[in-house]
Design a protein around this motif. Structure first.
Motif, PDB file in Angstrom:
ATOM      1  N   GLY A   1       6.365  -4.799 -20.765  1.00  0.00           N
ATOM      2  CA  GLY A   1       7.745  -4.794 -19.879  1.00  0.00           C
ATOM      3  C   GLY A   1       7.650  -4.271 -18.435  1.00  0.00           C
ATOM      4  N   ASN A   2       6.453  -4.238 -17.758  1.00  0.00           N
ATOM      5  CA  ASN A   2       6.481  -3.719 -16.358  1.00  0.00           C
ATOM      6  C   ASN A   2       5.732  -4.741 -15.648  1.00  0.00           C
ATOM      7  N   LEU A   3       5.884  -4.718 -14.462  1.00  0.00           N
ATOM      8  CA  LEU A   3       5.003  -5.114 -13.290  1.00  0.00           C
ATOM      9  C   LEU A   3       4.253  -4.088 -12.608  1.00  0.00           C
ATOM     10  N   ILE A   4       2.961  -4.408 -12.395  1.00  0.00           N
ATOM     11  CA  ILE A   4       2.179  -3.126 -11.995  1.00  0.00           C
ATOM     12  C   ILE A   4       1.667  -3.746 -10.505  1.00  0.00           C
ATOM     13  N   GLN A   5       1.622  -3.060  -9.417  1.00  0.00           N
ATOM     14  CA  GLN A   5       1.031  -3.408  -8.204  1.00  0.00           C
ATOM     15  C   GLN A   5      -0.276  -2.980  -8.179  1.00  0.00           C
ATOM     16  N   ILE A   6      -1.500  -3.653  -7.760  1.00  0.00           N
ATOM     17  CA  ILE A   6      -2.625  -3.212  -7.667  1.00  0.00           C
ATOM     18  C   ILE A   6      -2.902  -3.232  -6.028  1.00  0.00           C
ATOM     19  N   ILE A   7      -3.390  -2.362  -5.318  1.00  0.00           N
ATOM     20  CA  ILE A   7      -3.770  -2.451  -3.937  1.00  0.00           C
ATOM     21  C   ILE A   7      -5.125  -2.377  -3.360  1.00  0.00           C
ATOM     22  N   GLU A   8      -5.585  -2.833  -2.489  1.00  0.00           N
ATOM     23  CA  GLU A   8      -6.810  -2.440  -1.693  1.00  0.00           C
ATOM     24  C   GLU A   8      -6.354  -1.878  -0.268  1.00  0.00           C
ATOM     25  N   MET A   9      -6.971  -0.642   0.053  1.00  0.00           N
ATOM     26  CA  MET A   9      -6.675  -0.223   1.474  1.00  0.00           C
ATOM     27  C   MET A   9      -7.610  -1.110   2.484  1.00  0.00           C
ATOM     28  N   LYS A  10      -6.972  -1.667   3.296  1.00  0.00           N
ATOM     29  CA  LYS A  10      -8.079  -2.560   4.179  1.00  0.00           C
ATOM     30  C   LYS A  10      -8.561  -1.453   5.213  1.00  0.00           C
ATOM     31  N   ALA A  11     -10.119  -1.825   5.564  1.00  0.00           N
ATOM     32  CA  ALA A  11     -10.979  -0.954   6.419  1.00  0.00           C
ATOM     33  C   ALA A  11      -9.760  -0.844   7.782  1.00  0.00           C
ATOM     34  N   ALA A  12      -9.868   0.565   8.415  1.00  0.00           N
ATOM     35  CA  ALA A  12      -8.942   0.656   9.459  1.00  0.00           C
ATOM     36  C   ALA A  12      -9.703   0.204  10.832  1.00  0.00           C
TER      37      ALA A  12
ATOM     38  N   ALA B   1      13.209  -8.424 -12.419  1.00  0.00           N
ATOM     39  CA  ALA B   1      14.073  -9.449 -11.939  1.00  0.00           C
ATOM     40  C   ALA B   1      13.834  -9.450 -10.453  1.00  0.00           C
ATOM     41  N   ASP B   2      13.649  -8.439 -10.127  1.00  0.00           N
ATOM     42  CA  ASP B   2      13.542  -8.306  -8.549  1.00  0.00           C
ATOM     43  C   ASP B   2      11.938  -8.507  -8.048  1.00  0.00           C
ATOM     44  N   GLY B   3      11.118  -8.402  -9.309  1.00  0.00           N
ATOM     45  CA  GLY B   3       9.645  -8.627  -8.905  1.00  0.00           C
ATOM     46  C   GLY B   3       9.176  -7.193  -8.502  1.00  0.00           C
ATOM     47  N   ILE B   4       9.924  -6.124  -8.979  1.00  0.00           N
ATOM     48  CA  ILE B   4       9.521  -4.717  -8.227  1.00  0.00           C
ATOM     49  C   ILE B   4       8.620  -4.071  -9.366  1.00  0.00           C
ATOM     50  N   PRO B   5       7.541  -3.574  -8.738  1.00  0.00           N
ATOM     51  CA  PRO B   5       6.518  -3.014  -9.738  1.00  0.00           C
ATOM     52  C   PRO B   5       6.849  -1.562 -10.165  1.00  0.00           C
ATOM     53  N   ALA B   6       6.626  -1.102 -11.401  1.00  0.00           N
ATOM     54  CA  ALA B   6       6.916   0.388 -11.880  1.00  0.00           C
ATOM     55  C   ALA B   6       6.056   1.343 -11.016  1.00  0.00           C
ATOM     56  N   THR B   7       4.876   0.774 -11.145  1.00  0.00           N
ATOM     57  CA  THR B   7       3.856   1.992 -10.413  1.00  0.00           C
ATOM     58  C   THR B   7       2.805   0.915  -9.670  1.00  0.00           C
ATOM     59  N   SER B   8       1.772   1.590  -9.051  1.00  0.00           N
ATOM     60  CA  SER B   8       0.849   0.952  -8.235  1.00  0.00           C
ATOM     61  C   SER B   8      -0.421   1.905  -8.230  1.00  0.00           C
ATOM     62  N   PHE B   9      -1.653   0.868  -8.841  1.00  0.00           N
ATOM     63  CA  PHE B   9      -2.852   1.385  -8.700  1.00  0.00           C
ATOM     64  C   PHE B   9      -3.727   0.849  -7.364  1.00  0.00           C
ATOM     65  N   GLN B  10      -4.726   1.859  -7.057  1.00  0.00           N
ATOM     66  CA  GLN B  10      -5.616   1.486  -6.086  1.00  0.00           C
ATOM     67  C   GLN B  10      -6.891   0.826  -6.435  1.00  0.00           C
ATOM     68  N   VAL B  11      -7.533  -0.316  -5.975  1.00  0.00           N
ATOM     69  CA  VAL B  11      -8.807  -0.627  -6.368  1.00  0.00           C
ATOM     70  C   VAL B  11      -9.612  -0.997  -4.996  1.00  0.00           C
ATOM     71  N   ASP B  12     -11.012  -0.815  -5.380  1.00  0.00           N
ATOM     72  CA  ASP B  12     -11.827  -1.011  -3.981  1.00  0.00           C
ATOM     73  C   ASP B  12     -12.012  -2.437  -3.491  1.00  0.00           C
ATOM     74  N   ASN B  13     -12.020  -3.416  -4.494  1.00  0.00           N
ATOM     75  CA  ASN B  13     -11.959  -4.914  -4.099  1.00  0.00           C
ATOM     76  C   ASN B  13     -10.981  -5.665  -4.754  1.00  0.00           C
TER      77      ASN B  13
ATOM     78  N   GLY C   1       0.564  -5.990   5.679  1.00  0.00           N
ATOM     79  CA  GLY C   1       0.241  -4.673   6.654  1.00  0.00           C
ATOM     80  C   GLY C   1      -1.234  -4.139   6.360  1.00  0.00           C
ATOM     81  N   PRO C   2      -1.042  -2.976   6.146  1.00  0.00           N
ATOM     82  CA  PRO C   2      -2.668  -1.959   6.021  1.00  0.00           C
ATOM     83  C   PRO C   2      -3.217  -2.292   4.612  1.00  0.00           C
ATOM     84  N   VAL C   3      -2.422  -3.069   3.756  1.00  0.00           N
ATOM     85  CA  VAL C   3      -3.053  -3.391   2.577  1.00  0.00           C
ATOM     86  C   VAL C   3      -3.012  -4.679   2.062  1.00  0.00           C
ATOM     87  N   ARG C   4      -3.994  -4.752   0.868  1.00  0.00           N
ATOM     88  CA  ARG C   4      -3.742  -6.277   0.264  1.00  0.00           C
ATOM     89  C   ARG C   4      -3.481  -5.822  -1.025  1.00  0.00           C
ATOM     90  N   MET C   5      -2.442  -6.734  -1.476  1.00  0.00           N
ATOM     91  CA  MET C   5      -1.718  -6.187  -2.857  1.00  0.00           C
ATOM     92  C   MET C   5      -1.615  -7.642  -3.944  1.00  0.00           C
TER      93      MET C   5
END
Lengths: 102, 130
Positions: free
Chosen positions: B119-130, B72-84, B107-111
């Motif tokens: 039944g879950n929302l899942i976040q995926i993120i890419e770490m931006k190059a520093a 309901a609040d759009g909160i992911p159950a967990t998060s996975f990292q991808v390259d692109n 901020g430092p990620v793209r999500m």
């Protein structure tokens, strides 16, 4: 628009965090609480707690400035300018007119 | 002490197995019958000896209200990292995955946030190059 409604609009606008939330929802409507928090953290560093943002959203919603709808099973928030326009018509406009003392 | 496993509560383990392997691309690590359910874990093919994800049965009465409130609040159950993330978003969209948030900068990620159909929302993120 009566005094209570006018109060709610001006009180809701009388806080920089809430004005910032309005700006973000104008830029991108239909945001979940999670997205609003994520944007807040991204822009303001540490940002506010989820509870604090929930309270700000409640005030904006009571003033009618934020509209909540369901997208599937997720609640999404959008900016609703109507009450601001009404507050302008009901109070601000006449104070801005030249030559009138009312 | 090490973190070897994390879990998401899924509505249906068979459906979850399909989504997490065929769609997301993970591979089965353990699939052990346990009564009416299974001890079912998947790992990333990029790191088969890495942290496992347990696809945990969600039939405890506390689970459904917990999941409903998070979604309901759009909160992911967990998060996975991808390259692109933009390529991954396009790939998953083509497979029919529903996203509640298309890729955005945070901020430092793209999500992005997707619906796992269990039944879950899942976040995926890419770490931006520093």
């Amino acid at each position: 628009m009566n005094d209570d409604e006018l109060d709610r609009v001006f009180k809701a606008l009388g806080d920089p965090t809430r004005r910032r939330i309005i700006d973000r929802l104008r830029e991108r409507p239909n945001q979940s609480l999670f997205e609003i928090c994520a944007a807040s953290h991204a822009e303001d560093g540490a940002g506010l707690s989820r509870q604090a943002i929930t309270q700000h959203l409640d005030m904006l919603q009571r003033a009618g400035l934020v509209r909540v709808e369901w997208s599937g099973r997720t609640r999404i928030h959008s900016f609703e300018p109507g009450p601001m326009r009404e507050a302008f018509d009901a109070w601000l406009r006449s104070r801005l007119q030249k030559g009138k003392r009312r | 002490m090490r973190i070897y496993i994390s879990s998401v509560f899924v509505d249906d383990q068979s459906k979850a197995l399909d989504f997490y392997t065929r769609v997301l691309g993970f591979q089965v690590k353990h699939d052990i019958p346990m009564g009416e359910h299974r001890w079912l874990t998947v790992v990333s093919p990029e790191n088969p000896e890495g942290t496992e994800l347990l696809l945990e049965p969600g039939d405890h009465p506390a689970v459904q209200p917990y999941k409903t409130a998070l979604v309901a609040d759009g909160i992911p159950a967990t998060s996975f990292q991808v390259d692109n993330i933009d390529a991954e978003y396009a790939r998953l969209r083509a497979l029919g995955v529903a996203f509640t948030r298309e890729p955005m900068d945070a901020g430092p990620v793209r999500m992005a946030v997707l619906d796992d159909s269990c039944g879950n929302l899942i976040q995926i993120i890419e770490m931006k190059a520093a």
